[in-house]
Design a protein around this motif. Structure first.
Motif, PDB file in Angstrom:
ATOM      1  N   GLU A   1       0.894  -1.197   0.070  1.00 48.75           N
ATOM      2  CA  GLU A   1       0.090   0.026   0.058  1.00 48.75           C
ATOM      3  C   GLU A   1       0.868   1.085   0.122  1.00 48.75           C
ATOM      4  OE1 GLU A   1      -2.703  -0.209   3.367  1.00 48.75           O
ATOM      5  OE2 GLU A   1      -3.891  -1.826   2.408  1.00 48.75           O
ATOM      6  N   LEU A   2       2.077   1.198   0.876  1.00 52.81           N
ATOM      7  CA  LEU A   2       2.871   2.231   0.685  1.00 52.81           C
ATOM      8  C   LEU A   2       3.489   2.632  -0.657  1.00 52.81           C
ATOM      9  CD1 LEU A   2       4.795   2.036   4.055  1.00 52.81           C
ATOM     10  CD2 LEU A   2       3.113   3.781   3.736  1.00 52.81           C
ATOM     11  N   ALA A   3       3.920   1.575  -1.266  1.00 52.46           N
ATOM     12  CA  ALA A   3       4.466   1.512  -2.715  1.00 52.46           C
ATOM     13  C   ALA A   3       3.234   2.287  -3.479  1.00 52.46           C
ATOM     14  CB  ALA A   3       4.826   0.248  -3.191  1.00 52.46           C
ATOM     15  N   ARG A   4       2.087   1.626  -3.332  1.00 51.29           N
ATOM     16  CA  ARG A   4       1.047   2.186  -4.131  1.00 51.29           C
ATOM     17  C   ARG A   4       0.642   3.736  -4.130  1.00 51.29           C
ATOM     18  NH1 ARG A   4      -4.213   3.140  -3.454  1.00 51.29           N
ATOM     19  NH2 ARG A   4      -4.131   1.996  -1.704  1.00 51.29           N
TER      20      ARG A   4
END
Length: 205
Positions: A1-4
């Motif tokens: 999610e952080l990467a997204r």
């Protein structure tokens, strides 16, 4: 999610505060502009209303003066002028109808050339009688007038000459006799003009 989510703006709160401040400033500027616009439109409406009022007042005086001047220059008859119907009074046209002595009432286009010229002279004198000026310049205003009309024209012209300076460009000898001073341009030889002057009041004395 952080990467997204990708990169995170750590200064988002500060940017938001600056944007809100900018928004409030622009809103205040917009309110000022709208207020100025309303004020300008109100002034324009007031000026338009006053212009129409003054125009109508002057037009009524000119129409009355025109009727009187028409009767004097034609030695009778009836001259009328009025505004055409229009939603915008400032865009209304002016209609003129004339009834020379012994004729029926007709539009300006139906008059003879001399009658149209004399009607135009009546309108000019009506305007200058309502809105006088210190001096007038008439360029061959008498070109289409006959001797009888020149006589009545001269009588009216003499009245205006008592309270204003009048310059007339004319080829009419009868009109020249009305002047106090005459200036003539002659060409003794090709391409060379000479100015001649004659003070008629001195000649009379």
């Amino acid at each position: 999610e952080l990467a997204r989510l990708g990169g995170v703006n750590l200064n988002a709160l500060e940017d938001q505060s600056a944007l809100l401040e900018r928004r409030d400033f622009l809103r205040k500027q917009l309110d000022d502009l709208e207020g100025a616009r309303r004020s300008i439109l109100a002034v324009i409406a007031e000026i338009d209303a006053e212009s129409v009022r003054q125009f109508n007042a002057v037009f009524e005086k000119v129409a009355i003066a025109f009727s009187e001047m028409f009767g004097r220059l034609f030695a009778g008859g009836v001259g009328k002028m009025w505004l055409t119907a229009s939603d915008d009074p400032a865009q209304a046209g002016v209609e003129i109808a004339a009834q020379p002595p012994g004729k029926k009432m007709q539009s300006l286009n139906a008059l003879s050339g001399g009658e149209r010229a004399l009607t135009a002279v009546a309108l000019i004198f009506a305007i200058v009688s309502v809105r006088p000026s210190p001096f007038y310049v008439f360029d061959e205003i008498d070109a289409a007038l006959d001797e009888a009309n020149i006589g009545r024209f001269g009588t009216v012209l003499a009245e205006f000459a008592n309270r204003a300076q009048i310059i007339i460009i004319t080829h009419n000898k009868a009109t020249m006799t009305l002047a106090d001073r005459i200036y003539g341009v002659t060409m003794g030889e090709p391409g060379v003009s000479n100015l001649l002057s004659l003070a008629l009041e001195q000649v009379g004395a």
